[in-house]
Design an enzyme around this catalytic site. Structure first.
Site, PDB file in Angstrom:
ATOM      1  N   HIS A 136       1.447   5.202  -2.508  1.00  0.00           N
ATOM      2  CA  HIS A 136       0.119   6.005  -3.365  1.00  0.00           C
ATOM      3  C   HIS A 136       1.775   6.847  -4.009  1.00  0.00           C
ATOM      4  O   HIS A 136       2.148   8.108  -3.822  1.00  0.00           O
ATOM      5  CB  HIS A 136       0.207   7.333  -2.799  1.00  0.00           C
ATOM      6  N   ASP A 180       2.390   3.373   2.565  1.00  0.00           N
ATOM      7  CA  ASP A 180       1.464   4.938   2.203  1.00  0.00           C
ATOM      8  C   ASP A 180       1.910   5.336   1.789  1.00  0.00           C
ATOM      9  O   ASP A 180       1.524   5.958   0.773  1.00  0.00           O
ATOM     10  CB  ASP A 180       1.150   4.734   3.222  1.00  0.00           C
ATOM     11  N   HIS A 204      -9.237   2.037   0.397  1.00  0.00           N
ATOM     12  CA  HIS A 204      -9.596   2.837   2.080  1.00  0.00           C
ATOM     13  C   HIS A 204     -10.587   2.616   2.648  1.00  0.00           C
ATOM     14  O   HIS A 204     -12.110   3.172   1.211  1.00  0.00           O
ATOM     15  CB  HIS A 204      -9.523   4.327   1.524  1.00  0.00           C
ATOM     16  N   TRP A 229       0.987  13.804   3.291  1.00  0.00           N
ATOM     17  CA  TRP A 229       0.138  13.328   4.479  1.00  0.00           C
ATOM     18  C   TRP A 229       1.200  12.953   5.705  1.00  0.00           C
ATOM     19  O   TRP A 229       1.125  12.948   6.421  1.00  0.00           O
ATOM     20  CB  TRP A 229      -0.452  12.324   4.192  1.00  0.00           C
ATOM     21  N   HIS A 277       1.172  -0.865  -0.410  1.00  0.00           N
ATOM     22  CA  HIS A 277      -0.100   0.320  -0.250  1.00  0.00           C
ATOM     23  C   HIS A 277       1.123   1.208  -0.063  1.00  0.00           C
ATOM     24  O   HIS A 277       1.139   1.636   1.065  1.00  0.00           O
ATOM     25  CB  HIS A 277      -1.159  -0.172   1.371  1.00  0.00           C
ATOM     26  N   GLN A 284      -9.541   9.850  -4.732  1.00  0.00           N
ATOM     27  CA  GLN A 284      -8.996  10.245  -2.900  1.00  0.00           C
ATOM     28  C   GLN A 284     -10.206  11.028  -3.163  1.00  0.00           C
ATOM     29  O   GLN A 284     -10.362  11.221  -2.078  1.00  0.00           O
ATOM     30  CB  GLN A 284      -7.713  10.883  -3.852  1.00  0.00           C
ATOM     31  N   GLU A 323     -10.791   5.225   7.179  1.00  0.00           N
ATOM     32  CA  GLU A 323     -10.162   6.035   7.211  1.00  0.00           C
ATOM     33  C   GLU A 323     -10.001   6.988   8.369  1.00  0.00           C
ATOM     34  O   GLU A 323     -10.014   8.207   7.956  1.00  0.00           O
ATOM     35  CB  GLU A 323      -8.816   5.945   6.061  1.00  0.00           C
TER      36      GLU A 323
HETATM   37 FE   FE2 Z   1      -3.583   5.202   1.863  1.00  0.00          FE
END
Ligand code: FE2
Length: 423
Positions: A58, A308, A209, A314, A56, A151, A212
């Site tokens: 991005h 991630d 996802h 993030w 996982h 997203q 979250e």
């Molecule tokens: Fe994610």
């Protein structure tokens, strides 16, 4: 060159070094040394493990932190805002360059299997087009799976359903989703119905996802489990993050975890991002935010762990080191019992391989020779020291090498080498 011989490596719990013979990209024999007819790799007594899995990440967002504006609060919501500001600047070249840079970081860390979510909330699908090129360019070395990931939501984004389907038609490997981000619970449920419908129509697995958030009213994991059961997709569905599970009341969590197990849904925890992004509305006590890893494992659920983010809006840190992820998983999930720690290294190896449905994975005869060799006594040292591998091989060919680095301290004025291992 069709044969590689790796000498002086330890496999599993074995203390005695053995020789691994690789032919045509696969492990032909583990044990006897019958001489070399090709490339020879000196394992130097190191521990060999299957190439690591990052199930996982991005890749379209990696290395974007700071431009056009930094995430000053460090929160999830400001991260999404900063990412939206970055999107107009995205080009295929920019995405390819950043993604390939981080894939090289992964390779140096022994990670040769990567599942990347790709934001498809873009009328031009620029990120997906770029990463499809990357996937093809590196396929001989790195197994890269791409998840069509909305997203900004499906029903709260213009043409969301059409973009999701177009992304799958273009070649995304996995159907994604983000039901908790829709404006209403009803739209979240509709989104999941759409995602499972597309998975059925195109014969693709799903990676959602899911929940979250710290909101204990966000309960889409139960729907993911139910749709998985109804569609007979056990083993092909992953719920990523699932952080709200940490906030549910115990009786509901107990029931839900049993449903997840019965349906055959895999869970991917993302401890790096979630330890810093969750609990942001709490004063004290602050929630850890990571999903209930220990309880899921106790029920027999497959729990893998993803990086991630690498230096994105993030999470401004990270280097593609999956042992760091495993270490964080062990710490946040309190997996430090002697019977529990193995789950941490399995989360970035065998459990990750189950999430990605990798065939021929492992250090055994007949398996694909994707291997990493470390200068450590045992697997617990991988979690403790988070080292770079001495050698990384893809289908039997060396693709990364890090010379061992020793430290010297002057102990009472006398130089001594420090190994970080118990003598
Ligand atoms: Fe994610």
């Amino acid at each position: 060159m069709t044969e590689t011989v790796i000498r002086q490596v330890r496999v599993g719990d074995g203390r005695e070094p053995v020789t691994i013979t690789i032919r045509h990209g696969r492990i032909a024999e583990i044990g006897a040394d019958r001489g070399a007819h090709g490339q020879v790799v000196d394992g130097a007594g190191g521990l060999v493990v299957p190439a690591l899995v990052d199930p996982h990440i991005h890749l379209d967002a990696v290395l974007t932190e700071g431009f056009p504006a930094p995430n000053r609060s460090g929160t999830l919501l400001e991260g999404i805002e900063r990412w939206s500001q970055r999107k107009p600047y995205l080009t295929e070249d920019d995405i390819c360059r950043r993604a390939e840079e981080v894939i090289r970081w992964h390779m140096a860390h022994g990670v040769l299997n990567i599942r990347s979510h790709v934001d498809i909330c873009d009328p031009h699908l620029t990120a997906l087009r770029a990463l499809l090129k990357v996937r093809e360019a590196i396929q001989a070395v790195v197994t890269l799976q791409l998840v069509a990931f909305p997203q900004d939501g499906i029903y709260c984004f213009p043409d969301g359903p059409e973009l999701l389907e177009e992304a799958i038609r273009l070649g995304a490997d996995v159907v994604g989703g983000i039901p908790h981000y829709e404006w209403t619970r009803e739209d979240g449920l509709r989104e999941l119905e759409l995602a499972f419908g597309l998975a059925r129509k195109y014969g693709r697995p799903l990676d959602i996802h899911c929940d979250e958030t710290d909101d204990d009213q966000s309960r889409f994991l139960e729907t993911v489990a139910n749709l998985t059961r109804q569609n007979g997709l056990g083993g092909r569905v992953t719920a990523s993050h699932a952080t709200a599970l940490a906030s549910y009341n115990d009786p509901y969590a107990f029931k839900l975890i049993r449903m997840v197990k019965a349906a055959g849904v895999h869970i991917v925890a993302n401890p790096l991002d979630n330890i810093v992004l969750q609990g942001r509305f709490d004063t004290y006590r602050k929630r850890r935010g990571m999903t209930r890893v220990k309880e899921l494992l106790a029920e027999g659920v497959t729990v893998a762990a993803g990086h991630d983010s690498v230096m994105d809006p993030w999470y401004p840190l990270g280097s593609g080191n999956q042992w760091f992820v495993a270490s964080m998983l062990a710490h946040i999930g309190q997996l430090t019992g002697s019977d529990e720690l193995p789950a941490a290294w399995q989360a970035v190896t065998t459990a990750g391989a189950r999430v990605m449905q990798l065939r021929d994975y492992g250090v055994a005869e007949g398996m694909r020779a994707d291997l990493a060799i470390y200068d450590v006594p045992g697997p617990a040292d991988l979690i403790r020291l988070m080292p770079l591998p001495r050698w990384v091989l893809a289908a039997g060919q060396v693709v990364a090498h890090t010379p061992p680095a020793n430290s010297t301290v002057w102990w009472h004025g006398v130089p001594q080498t420090v190994s970080f291992f118990r003598s």
